[in-house]
Design a protein around this motif. Sequence first.
Motif, PDB file in Angstrom:
ATOM      1  N   GLN A 134      49.906  40.651  40.236  1.00 49.68           N
ATOM      2  CA  GLN A 134      48.844  40.566  39.237  1.00 49.68           C
ATOM      3  C   GLN A 134      47.513  40.545  39.977  1.00 49.68           C
ATOM      4  OE1 GLN A 134      49.700  37.225  36.712  1.00 49.68           O
ATOM      5  NE2 GLN A 134      47.705  37.253  35.737  1.00 49.68           N
ATOM      6  N   GLN A 135      46.489  41.189  39.385  1.00 44.76           N
ATOM      7  CA  GLN A 135      45.164  41.104  39.975  1.00 44.76           C
ATOM      8  C   GLN A 135      44.097  41.341  38.920  1.00 44.76           C
ATOM      9  OE1 GLN A 135      45.701  45.238  42.302  1.00 44.76           O
ATOM     10  NE2 GLN A 135      44.090  43.990  43.113  1.00 44.76           N
ATOM     11  N   GLY A 136      42.914  40.886  39.225  1.00 40.77           N
ATOM     12  CA  GLY A 136      41.779  41.059  38.329  1.00 40.77           C
ATOM     13  C   GLY A 136      40.502  41.144  39.137  1.00 40.77           C
ATOM     14  N   GLU A 137      39.567  41.922  38.643  1.00 45.45           N
ATOM     15  CA  GLU A 137      38.313  42.163  39.348  1.00 45.45           C
ATOM     16  C   GLU A 137      37.138  41.709  38.486  1.00 45.45           C
ATOM     17  OE1 GLU A 137      36.870  43.287  42.916  1.00 45.45           O
ATOM     18  OE2 GLU A 137      38.949  43.656  42.384  1.00 45.45           O
ATOM     19  N   ASP A 138      36.246  40.955  39.061  1.00 45.63           N
ATOM     20  CA  ASP A 138      35.024  40.466  38.395  1.00 45.63           C
ATOM     21  C   ASP A 138      35.325  39.829  37.033  1.00 45.63           C
ATOM     22  OD1 ASP A 138      33.214  41.102  40.422  1.00 45.63           O
ATOM     23  OD2 ASP A 138      33.154  43.198  39.789  1.00 45.63           O
ATOM     24  N   ILE A 139      36.238  38.894  37.018  1.00 50.56           N
ATOM     25  CA  ILE A 139      36.614  38.177  35.805  1.00 50.56           C
ATOM     26  C   ILE A 139      35.547  37.128  35.514  1.00 50.56           C
ATOM     27  CG2 ILE A 139      38.392  36.765  34.688  1.00 50.56           C
ATOM     28  CD1 ILE A 139      39.292  39.640  35.502  1.00 50.56           C
TER      29      ILE A 139
END
Length: 181
Positions: A134-139
């Motif tokens: 799982q990953q997320g950018e600029d949350i």
Amino acid sequence: MSATIRNAVTKMGLVVTAATLFAGAATSQAAEVKVEWVEPTKYVDVKPSNEPRKRFRERTLEQLETFMLELGEKLPSEQSLTLKVTNLDLAGHVWPASFAGFGNSMTDVRIIRSLDIPRMTVSYTLTENDRIVQQGEDIKIKDMAFMDSRVRPLNRDTLVYEKAMIEDWFDDTFSKSFASN
């Protein structure tokens, strides 16, 4: 050495060994968590009310990082979480004491109002056995109802609102990983 003392020492050694093994097992169960603070001097609001700015920022980031590492203990041991924090805005605003109606004191005060919500911007990568899960950018994390939340107002922790916000985001974001633990 008498037999009684030898038995006591042996039993104490077994207790210490068991405690050491248990502590080692407990730490090996937690996921590895790394936190990177990207350009913290440019964050929106990590301003002190009554201490030097650099020392306040370092202490604040250290406390939040320690808290994030504790949250990582909820994740399975085979997972690794990397967090990059690119912005932080603490709840409230710092005002000169005279502006806040506290006289001509030389110190500033942090006034917490419901409009001045805590916020944080993060990017993250959760891996398991070198595979991205799982990953997320600029949350953008924020808690618009931070004053109405489960946080107790008498809590002495100066970062209580920020920690509650981070914990809510963490639980919402990684709840599937907890289920597999």
